[in-house]
Design a protein around this motif. Structure first.
Motif, PDB file in Angstrom:
ATOM      1  N   MET A  19       0.824  -1.204   0.000  1.00  0.00           N
ATOM      2  CA  MET A  19       0.000   0.000   0.000  1.00  0.00           C
ATOM      3  C   MET A  19       0.863   1.261   0.000  1.00  0.00           C
ATOM      4  O   MET A  19       0.623   2.192  -0.781  1.00  0.00           O
ATOM      5  CB  MET A  19      -0.912   0.027   1.234  1.00  0.00           C
ATOM      6  N   LEU A  20       1.880   1.298   0.847  1.00  0.00           N
ATOM      7  CA  LEU A  20       2.714   2.493   0.951  1.00  0.00           C
ATOM      8  C   LEU A  20       3.438   2.785  -0.363  1.00  0.00           C
ATOM      9  O   LEU A  20       3.518   3.937  -0.790  1.00  0.00           O
ATOM     10  CB  LEU A  20       3.726   2.324   2.089  1.00  0.00           C
TER      11      LEU A  20
ATOM     12  N   ASP B 184       0.046  11.008   1.849  1.00  0.00           N
ATOM     13  CA  ASP B 184       0.678  12.100   2.593  1.00  0.00           C
ATOM     14  C   ASP B 184       0.886  11.729   4.054  1.00  0.00           C
ATOM     15  O   ASP B 184       1.867  12.138   4.683  1.00  0.00           O
ATOM     16  CB  ASP B 184      -0.196  13.361   2.547  1.00  0.00           C
ATOM     17  N   ALA B 185      -0.068  10.995   4.610  1.00  0.00           N
ATOM     18  CA  ALA B 185      -0.044  10.663   6.029  1.00  0.00           C
ATOM     19  C   ALA B 185      -0.716   9.326   6.243  1.00  0.00           C
ATOM     20  O   ALA B 185      -1.549   8.882   5.448  1.00  0.00           O
ATOM     21  CB  ALA B 185      -0.742  11.751   6.846  1.00  0.00           C
ATOM     22  N   VAL B 186      -0.358   8.689   7.350  1.00  0.00           N
ATOM     23  CA  VAL B 186      -0.866   7.369   7.689  1.00  0.00           C
ATOM     24  C   VAL B 186      -1.354   7.368   9.130  1.00  0.00           C
ATOM     25  O   VAL B 186      -0.688   7.914  10.016  1.00  0.00           O
ATOM     26  CB  VAL B 186       0.224   6.285   7.509  1.00  0.00           C
ATOM     27  N   VAL B 187      -2.501   6.761   9.353  1.00  0.00           N
ATOM     28  CA  VAL B 187      -2.979   6.461  10.701  1.00  0.00           C
ATOM     29  C   VAL B 187      -2.838   4.957  10.882  1.00  0.00           C
ATOM     30  O   VAL B 187      -3.490   4.181  10.176  1.00  0.00           O
ATOM     31  CB  VAL B 187      -4.440   6.894  10.905  1.00  0.00           C
TER      32      VAL B 187
ATOM     33  N   VAL C  77       6.583   1.411  12.461  1.00  0.00           N
ATOM     34  CA  VAL C  77       6.940   2.832  12.331  1.00  0.00           C
ATOM     35  C   VAL C  77       8.060   3.056  11.312  1.00  0.00           C
ATOM     36  O   VAL C  77       7.955   3.947  10.463  1.00  0.00           O
ATOM     37  CB  VAL C  77       7.300   3.433  13.702  1.00  0.00           C
ATOM     38  N   PRO C  78       9.146   2.278  11.342  1.00  0.00           N
ATOM     39  CA  PRO C  78      10.197   2.492  10.338  1.00  0.00           C
ATOM     40  C   PRO C  78       9.691   2.336   8.900  1.00  0.00           C
ATOM     41  O   PRO C  78      10.123   3.076   8.013  1.00  0.00           O
ATOM     42  CB  PRO C  78      11.241   1.428  10.682  1.00  0.00           C
ATOM     43  N   ASP C  79       8.779   1.391   8.681  1.00  0.00           N
ATOM     44  CA  ASP C  79       8.244   1.194   7.329  1.00  0.00           C
ATOM     45  C   ASP C  79       7.503   2.441   6.844  1.00  0.00           C
ATOM     46  O   ASP C  79       7.680   2.885   5.701  1.00  0.00           O
ATOM     47  CB  ASP C  79       7.279   0.007   7.308  1.00  0.00           C
ATOM     48  N   VAL C  80       6.665   2.989   7.714  1.00  0.00           N
ATOM     49  CA  VAL C  80       5.861   4.149   7.308  1.00  0.00           C
ATOM     50  C   VAL C  80       6.746   5.368   7.086  1.00  0.00           C
ATOM     51  O   VAL C  80       6.611   6.076   6.078  1.00  0.00           O
ATOM     52  CB  VAL C  80       4.776   4.450   8.356  1.00  0.00           C
ATOM     53  N   LEU C  81       7.640   5.631   8.010  1.00  0.00           N
ATOM     54  CA  LEU C  81       8.496   6.813   7.876  1.00  0.00           C
ATOM     55  C   LEU C  81       9.431   6.693   6.675  1.00  0.00           C
ATOM     56  O   LEU C  81       9.735   7.691   6.016  1.00  0.00           O
ATOM     57  CB  LEU C  81       9.288   7.029   9.165  1.00  0.00           C
ATOM     58  N   ALA C  82       9.870   5.480   6.366  1.00  0.00           N
ATOM     59  CA  ALA C  82      10.730   5.284   5.193  1.00  0.00           C
ATOM     60  C   ALA C  82       9.995   5.617   3.905  1.00  0.00           C
ATOM     61  O   ALA C  82      10.623   5.984   2.897  1.00  0.00           O
ATOM     62  CB  ALA C  82      11.239   3.843   5.151  1.00  0.00           C
TER      63      ALA C  82
ATOM     64  N   GLY D 255      12.122   3.201  22.122  1.00  0.00           N
ATOM     65  CA  GLY D 255      11.501   4.506  21.951  1.00  0.00           C
ATOM     66  C   GLY D 255      12.494   5.543  21.452  1.00  0.00           C
ATOM     67  O   GLY D 255      12.147   6.404  20.621  1.00  0.00           O
ATOM     68  N   LYS D 256      13.719   5.483  21.943  1.00  0.00           N
ATOM     69  CA  LYS D 256      14.747   6.409  21.486  1.00  0.00           C
ATOM     70  C   LYS D 256      15.033   6.223  19.999  1.00  0.00           C
ATOM     71  O   LYS D 256      15.236   7.192  19.257  1.00  0.00           O
ATOM     72  CB  LYS D 256      16.032   6.202  22.293  1.00  0.00           C
ATOM     73  N   LYS D 257      15.027   4.987  19.549  1.00  0.00           N
ATOM     74  CA  LYS D 257      15.272   4.714  18.131  1.00  0.00           C
ATOM     75  C   LYS D 257      14.153   5.292  17.265  1.00  0.00           C
ATOM     76  O   LYS D 257      14.409   5.892  16.217  1.00  0.00           O
ATOM     77  CB  LYS D 257      15.400   3.209  17.903  1.00  0.00           C
ATOM     78  N   LEU D 258      12.913   5.101  17.708  1.00  0.00           N
ATOM     79  CA  LEU D 258      11.786   5.598  16.919  1.00  0.00           C
ATOM     80  C   LEU D 258      11.763   7.122  16.895  1.00  0.00           C
ATOM     81  O   LEU D 258      11.487   7.731  15.851  1.00  0.00           O
ATOM     82  CB  LEU D 258      10.474   5.052  17.482  1.00  0.00           C
ATOM     83  N   ALA D 259      12.029   7.742  18.032  1.00  0.00           N
ATOM     84  CA  ALA D 259      12.038   9.207  18.086  1.00  0.00           C
ATOM     85  C   ALA D 259      13.143   9.768  17.195  1.00  0.00           C
ATOM     86  O   ALA D 259      12.954  10.772  16.493  1.00  0.00           O
ATOM     87  CB  ALA D 259      12.208   9.678  19.523  1.00  0.00           C
ATOM     88  N   ALA D 260      14.304   9.135  17.214  1.00  0.00           N
ATOM     89  CA  ALA D 260      15.415   9.588  16.371  1.00  0.00           C
ATOM     90  C   ALA D 260      15.085   9.425  14.897  1.00  0.00           C
ATOM     91  O   ALA D 260      15.490  10.240  14.058  1.00  0.00           O
ATOM     92  CB  ALA D 260      16.686   8.807  16.721  1.00  0.00           C
ATOM     93  N   LEU D 261      14.327   8.384  14.574  1.00  0.00           N
ATOM     94  CA  LEU D 261      14.001   8.114  13.171  1.00  0.00           C
ATOM     95  C   LEU D 261      13.100   9.195  12.589  1.00  0.00           C
ATOM     96  O   LEU D 261      13.363   9.702  11.493  1.00  0.00           O
ATOM     97  CB  LEU D 261      13.325   6.749  13.066  1.00  0.00           C
ATOM     98  N   SER D 262      12.047   9.564  13.305  1.00  0.00           N
ATOM     99  CA  SER D 262      11.163  10.619  12.783  1.00  0.00           C
ATOM    100  C   SER D 262      11.905  11.944  12.671  1.00  0.00           C
ATOM    101  O   SER D 262      11.682  12.716  11.736  1.00  0.00           O
ATOM    102  CB  SER D 262       9.921  10.776  13.672  1.00  0.00           C
TER     103      SER D 262
END
Length: 352
Positions: free
Chosen positions: A61-62, A68-71, A83-88, A106-113
């Protein structure tokens, strides 16, 4: 105004009740696709909400739709994978609370965005309740002007109750839920403590987050009683905060309440059931500055927190506002939860 092209990942209980129903009625977005691993459920939900693109795999789908955005309404233990899949893909993202399970992940996800310069908004929908928005504006005014003396206390009480609030039934099928490779429990702790931590963040991370939101400053957890009813915190400026977890229970309603005390007044909030439709919380403002006490109750827009959260996410995607809570702040909630669970295993001890 260009409509935000919005895609959904997950059409289960929360996907339908908390999110799809609320975005479907907004004029400034277009739901262009749905990814749901259960094919029959995906087709039924897509027909009900007039969603043109239907996929069983979110990666397909992505790459095909490029929204533009995903819920993404998924178990929070799956965020570390999703989360990494969507942000990528370059899409902005809303996930449910909490950010994930462990602060380390959580630190990894925050750094990724942050590295992608994309919004990852975490669904602390209570922040978007009109009652909380109004109460926080009054709190900030009283703090900045000193009109009611010093802020002294925030007390949050959340007994368990009917959190659904009579919401319409979901579309369901008999298909089995997909098998997911989920984030394991809290690293470095035994199963009993890890399970207690996961249960705590599932039920009470909203209140951990709300305490910081209304304080307007960081805090540390200083005490946890061994019964699991009381959490005590102290803010950076010395304000006391308490969270009363399940001091009693109710069977037919929802009785979540917040009291914010100043030397010369208070602001109190009563919040509706989390999935209650078209109902905001209630705010009461008590002022006693000059020996003539007054009480007022503002009339607020009858919009639910979930509905307003949907609008706030779209506004954040368009750059009109900052997201009410992003991944970086949501990480602080996990750290506070770990501090609490550590204290729970040393009853009566105060935090360093």
């Amino acid at each position: 105004m260009r409509k935000i092209r919005l895609a959904f990942i997950g059409a289960g209980f929360m996907g339908q009740r908390a999110h799809l129903r609320n975005y479907a009625v907004l004029d400034d977005c277009e739901i262009v696709a749905l990814a749901e691993a259960r094919p029959l459920l995906a087709q039924k939900v897509a027909r009900a909400f007039d969603i043109p693109g239907v996929y069983t795999d979110h990666m397909e789908m992505l790459s095909t739709v490029r929204p533009d955005a995903v819920v993404a309404s998924q178990p929070f233990a799956n965020h570390i994978n999703l989360v990494p899949d969507v942000l990528a893909s370059g899409a902005h993202l809303l996930t449910e609370k909490p950010l994930c399970i462990s602060p380390e992940n959580g630190k990894k996800l925050a750094a990724l965005s942050h590295s992608k310069q994309l919004i990852h908004m975490v669904g602390y929908h209570k922040r978007s309740d009109p009652a909380i928005e109004h109460a926080r504006s009054v709190i900030q005014e009283w703090k900045s002007t000193g009109s009611h003396g010093k802020m002294r206390l925030i007390r949050i009480t959340m007994p368990p109750g009917d959190w659904i609030g009579g919401y319409p039934k979901n579309i369901v099928t008999t298909e089995p839920s997909p098998t997911l490779s989920l984030e394991e429990g809290l690293p470095g702790y035994g199963k009993e403590i890890s399970d207690a931590y996961v249960s705590f963040v599932n039920y009470y991370i909203h209140q951990i987050n709300m305490l910081r939101h209304l304080l307007g400053e960081p805090y540390k957890v200083t005490f946890a009683d061994k019964s699991g009813v009381l959490l005590v915190a102290e803010s950076a400026s010395g304000i006391c905060g308490t969270i009363e977890m399940a001091p009693y229970g109710t069977t037919v309603d929802w009785q979540e309440q917040i009291l914010v005390g100043f030397e010369k007044g208070y602001i109190s909030v009563k919040l509706p059931a989390p999935l209650m439709m078209q109902q905001a919380g209630q705010v009461t403002i008590f002022s006693d500055r000059h020996g003539t006490p007054t009480i007022s109750q503002p009339i607020l827009n009858n919009v639910s927190a979930m509905q307003n959260q949907a609008s706030n996410f779209l506004r954040a995607v368009r750059g009109e506002i900052a997201p009410p809570c992003d991944a970086h702040e949501a990480l602080l909630d996990l750290e506070s939860a770990v501090a609490y669970i550590k204290l729970m295993n040393h009853p009566g001890r105060t935090s360093d």
